[in-house]
Design an enzyme around this catalytic site. Structure first.
Site, short mmCIF file in Angstrom:
data_model
loop_
_atom_site.label_atom_id
_atom_site.label_comp_id
_atom_site.label_asym_id
_atom_site.label_seq_id
_atom_site.Cartn_x
_atom_site.Cartn_y
_atom_site.Cartn_z
N ASN A 1 0.37 -0.98 -0.25
CA ASN A 1 -0.23 -0.11 0.41
C ASN A 1 1.28 1.05 -0.18
O ASN A 1 2.16 1.16 0.39
CB ASN A 1 -0.74 -0.04 1.44
CG ASN A 1 -2.05 -0.75 0.94
OD1 ASN A 1 -2.90 -1.06 0.12
ND2 ASN A 1 -2.31 -1.44 2.16
N CYS B 1 -5.66 -7.30 -3.65
CA CYS B 1 -5.78 -6.95 -2.12
C CYS B 1 -6.50 -8.14 -1.26
O CYS B 1 -7.60 -9.01 -2.35
CB CYS B 1 -6.28 -5.25 -2.32
SG CYS B 1 -6.70 -5.08 -0.84
N HIS B 2 -6.50 -8.56 -0.34
CA HIS B 2 -7.06 -9.73 0.52
C HIS B 2 -8.49 -8.58 0.67
O HIS B 2 -9.44 -9.87 0.46
CB HIS B 2 -7.32 -9.51 1.83
CG HIS B 2 -5.01 -9.15 2.12
ND1 HIS B 2 -4.18 -10.23 1.31
CD2 HIS B 2 -4.15 -8.49 2.62
CE1 HIS B 2 -3.28 -9.97 2.03
NE2 HIS B 2 -2.72 -8.78 2.35
N HIS C 1 -9.54 -0.55 -1.59
CA HIS C 1 -10.76 -0.42 -0.54
C HIS C 1 -11.68 0.28 -0.58
O HIS C 1 -11.94 0.50 0.70
CB HIS C 1 -9.31 0.74 0.31
CG HIS C 1 -8.50 -0.27 0.66
ND1 HIS C 1 -7.20 0.10 1.89
CD2 HIS C 1 -7.68 -1.66 0.55
CE1 HIS C 1 -6.21 -0.92 1.66
NE2 HIS C 1 -6.60 -2.02 1.06
#
Length: 440
Positions: free
Chosen positions: A152, A173-174, A205
């Site tokens: 990030n 990204c998880h 996000h």
């Protein structure tokens, strides 16, 4: 035999998950694994743990080599097929501490500070110059490798690589993988998990759960909206910001409430401190996590090293599945961060967007999504603006562009005046010292 280079191998837990996954994958078990870091102690720890996993889980079939320091970086990358990036430039101490403590002097509070906000901006500005060096080395010694970025701020770093280098890059990204599962479990809708169908698109996000259907094709959103509103009205919990998104914007988003609380001007307000309690917002959450993770890792590391019996079971991390798809040609679907080449019609072409992608032996193939609902695209744009401006600042090295990125950040601009923003940026640049020495 694929070669996998892991940049930032001192991120031992993450390296263990990604590379342990590779050792559990038939097409990747015989890989050459290059571990690269600039910290000799952390690099040695990762080598010990991954060697144990290789022995205990993989019959020692992978070849593991370590490379320490910038002077050995090009050799670590030479001939790589895949480069996994998990670096953290400046670490928790000193850089994350600086990113939180300096803004506090101006009354600017943060929760995570690694993706957006002034913390995310500063993190990108000290990381992009390092990625520039990675790209130059990769162009020279592994020009066809795929760069799998986990670091990030995802959209800024991946966006830089995609726009300003010739390196094939996808950001991972998880939060995409666990978004709908987390929501359904939290709302007591576990019976809808199996066979569910979903569409997620937006930016990292702040990717939006646009559609969610059960296995029989029934739309789950009406019941989700009802239960989320009821839960926010009746109890205090850890996901109140995103449930408020559902109420006000109509949709849930991928990353946690503690993250999203600082991605807009709506929840953290010094003049309305009661909002912090109302929406259960954990200020200074990331520094707390860092301290706990450091303590926890020391204990975990000692337990692992005590008997050397560490094993591994394949996780849901995308990296090994992407590599497997590219090596075998067997398609696999991911949520990837890619350049917006006409994928989301009402977001700009320069933006790094998060959309469904198919992966096979021809690489990553992003899917066209179309237009987002206007309110969701508008929310994304408030984040894309400082992302694009931060990349501009990193490329030009102009201090004025740093000021402009901070001025465009929705939370920062809601709290501080222009003069305060400029003064805060100057203080941060000075406090970061050599990490920011090239910004004039």
């Amino acid at each position: 035999m694929p070669k996998i280079t892991f940049m930032g191998a001192g991120s031992t837990v993450f390296a263990r998950n990604v590379l342990g996954d590779c050792m559990c994958t038939p097409s990747l078990r015989d890989s050459e694994i290059a571990l690269y870091d600039i910290d000799p102690k952390r690099l040695e720890e990762s080598e010990i743990i991954l060697t144990a996993i290789n022995k205990n889980t993989n019959e020692g079939r992978a070849t593991i080599k370590t490379y320490l320091g910038v002077e050995n970086r090009r050799e670590a990358l030479r001939g790589a097929d895949f480069v996994v990036n998990a670096i953290q430039v400046g670490l928790y101490d000193p850089c994350t501490i600086i990113d939180f403590e300096v803004p506090k002097k101006y009354g600017l509070r943060q929760t995570i500070g690694d993706t957006l906000g002034i913390g995310g901006i500063m993190r990108a500005l000290r990381t992009i110059p390092v990625l520039q060096g990675f790209a130059e080395d990769m162009s020279a010694v592994c020009p066809n490798a795929w760069f799998l970025n986990y670091t990030n701020p995802m959209a800024m770093l991946s966006g830089y690589m995609q726009r300003y280098t010739d390196i094939k890059t996808v950001g991972l990204c998880h939060s995409v993988q666990c978004c709908s599962e987390h929501l359904l479990k939290a709302l007591g809708m576990d019976d809808k998990l199996e066979g569910r169908k979903e569409t997620i698109a937006g930016i990292n996000h702040m990717g939006w759960l646009l559609e969610l259907y059960d296995k029989d094709g029934n739309d789950l959103y009406p019941e989700i909206r009802r239960r989320a509103a009821e839960k926010n009205a009746s109890e205090k919990h850890g996901d109140m910001v995103r449930y408020e998104y559902i109420k006000r914007l109509g949709y849930y988003c991928t990353e946690s409430s503690e993250h999203n609380a600082e991605y807009n001007p709506l929840f953290i307000k010094s003049r309305l401190p009661e909002l912090i309690d109302r929406f259960n917002i954990p200020l200074d959450e990331y520094p707390r996590r860092c301290v706990e993770q450091i303590k926890g890792w020391e204990k975990e590391k000692n337990d692992i090293l005590a008997d050397g019996k560490v094993t591994h079971t394949r996780t849901g991390e995308y990296a090994s599945y992407i590599m497997e798809a590219m090596v075998t040609g067997q398609p696999y679907k991911i949520g990837g961060n890619v350049l917006n080449t006409g994928l989301i019609d009402n977001l700009p072409a320069d933006a790094c967007v998060e959309v469904p992608c198919m992966v096979d032996d021809m690489g990553v193939r992003p899917c066209h999504v179309g237009r987002l609902p206007v309110q969701l695209a508008a929310m994304n744009m408030t984040n894309i603006n400082p992302q694009l401006m931060t990349i501009e600042a990193a490329v030009t090295r102009k201090r004025e562009s740093i000021y402009q990125a901070a001025m465009l950040d929705p939370h920062t601009a809601a709290e501080l005046s222009i003069d305060e923003i400029v003064a805060m940026c100057d203080d941060l640049i000075e406090a970061h010292g050599d990490y920011m020495k090239d910004y004039r």
